[in-house]
Design an enzyme around this catalytic site. Sequence first.
Site, mmCIF file in Angstrom:
data_model
loop_
_atom_site.group_PDB
_atom_site.id
_atom_site.type_symbol
_atom_site.label_atom_id
_atom_site.label_comp_id
_atom_site.label_asym_id
_atom_site.label_seq_id
_atom_site.Cartn_x
_atom_site.Cartn_y
_atom_site.Cartn_z
ATOM 1 N N ASP A 88 5.931 3.106 2.733
ATOM 2 C CA ASP A 88 6.871 4.048 2.121
ATOM 3 C C ASP A 88 6.877 5.382 2.867
ATOM 4 O O ASP A 88 7.768 6.208 2.646
ATOM 5 C CB ASP A 88 6.463 4.330 0.667
ATOM 6 C CG ASP A 88 7.308 3.569 -0.333
ATOM 7 O OD1 ASP A 88 8.508 3.371 -0.058
ATOM 8 O OD2 ASP A 88 6.767 3.201 -1.384
ATOM 9 N N GLN A 124 5.060 1.477 -6.455
ATOM 10 C CA GLN A 124 6.392 1.766 -6.988
ATOM 11 C C GLN A 124 6.359 3.039 -7.837
ATOM 12 O O GLN A 124 5.498 3.209 -8.700
ATOM 13 C CB GLN A 124 6.894 0.567 -7.825
ATOM 14 C CG GLN A 124 8.322 0.699 -8.322
ATOM 15 C CD GLN A 124 9.377 0.717 -7.216
ATOM 16 O OE1 GLN A 124 9.200 0.131 -6.149
ATOM 17 N NE2 GLN A 124 10.476 1.402 -7.469
ATOM 18 N N LYS A 165 13.083 -6.217 -3.840
ATOM 19 C CA LYS A 165 12.218 -6.149 -2.660
ATOM 20 C C LYS A 165 11.602 -7.525 -2.390
ATOM 21 O O LYS A 165 11.530 -7.978 -1.254
ATOM 22 C CB LYS A 165 11.130 -5.074 -2.866
ATOM 23 C CG LYS A 165 11.698 -3.655 -2.812
ATOM 24 C CD LYS A 165 10.731 -2.581 -3.282
ATOM 25 C CE LYS A 165 11.449 -1.229 -3.332
ATOM 26 N NZ LYS A 165 10.657 -0.128 -3.882
HETATM 27 N N1 GUN Z 1 11.135 4.561 -6.604
HETATM 28 C C1 GUN Z 1 12.413 4.872 -6.268
HETATM 29 N N2 GUN Z 1 12.593 4.759 -4.939
HETATM 30 C C2 GUN Z 1 11.410 4.374 -4.413
HETATM 31 C C3 GUN Z 1 10.973 4.086 -3.081
HETATM 32 O O1 GUN Z 1 11.701 4.177 -2.097
HETATM 33 N N3 GUN Z 1 9.677 3.704 -2.966
HETATM 34 C C4 GUN Z 1 8.832 3.616 -4.045
HETATM 35 N N4 GUN Z 1 7.584 3.264 -3.819
HETATM 36 N N5 GUN Z 1 9.207 3.879 -5.279
HETATM 37 C C5 GUN Z 1 10.496 4.250 -5.460
#
Ligand code: GUN
Length: 277
Positions: A117, A94, A50
């Site tokens: 998200d 996350q 990211k």
């Molecule tokens: N863990 C696995 N996929 C994601 C996601 O799309 N967003 C977040 N915040 N955590 C994750």
Amino acid sequence: MPAKLIDGKKLSEEILAKVGKRVSKLKQKPVLAVVLVGNSPASQLYVEKKRQACEKVGVQSKLYSFCESVSQEEVVAQVKELNSDKSVNGILVQLPLPKNFDRNTVLEAVSPAKDVDGFSAENLGKLAIGVEEMISCTASGIIKMIESTGTELKGKNCCIVNHSIVVGRPLTMLLLNKNATVSVCHQFTKNLSEFTKNADVLITATGIPGLIKKEMVKEGAIVIDAGIARVGKKVVGDVEFDSVKEIASAITPVPGGAGPMTIACLIENTVKAAENQ
Ligand code: GUN
């Protein structure tokens, strides 16, 4: 005829190129704050990817990293501080969080306007009534990949093998908003193949390698594999790719499908948040 490959990597680069142009029109660089708890290598890798994508398009990313033993209160306090920090446009916590955390309490602490998200009750609720503002990045990446095939979703039988807030729930609502017929399966579903075999569009995200076999897929189906697991040194999805590609009309690879699309949609949401604020 073997399936057409849905190239998530290429599509994600196209999205990032468009997002980069939007960033260049902003007075200030958008800022994404990433909250990471613990030292799971998978989460660390996702967070690093990211960060790299942010850098590529001129979004500033800030990492708030906590050790596994941090209290939930400390993490919530950090999120609240980021909510009131005007220089921060997007906040991402996350997942997964440590087992002793109440995930929903932490996610609910994120201001809906900065919830890139789309995991807050407000944003998921809006999605449920057909208002698409901040949407889960994996779910919107999947929709974009399906639409890249030119398929009209209205009236299509879609089967999702996942019922999490990251994928299955938001994706169900996105597909319903497009008037598809949706069945949502999960680890307690009996006779999974009864559902998968009926699907014009099959989406799976379980992390169980080889779960979806050729006999479980309808001829001509679009198959989206958002599963991820490690087998030895290889990263694999849920679908037995080599056999399923023989009967599907379109299929995503793992890696190079849902992964890069999720990241591109996250950056897109961050820029949207910055434009709105
Ligand atoms: N863990 C696995 N996929 C994601 C996601 O799309 N967003 C977040 N915040 N955590 C994750």
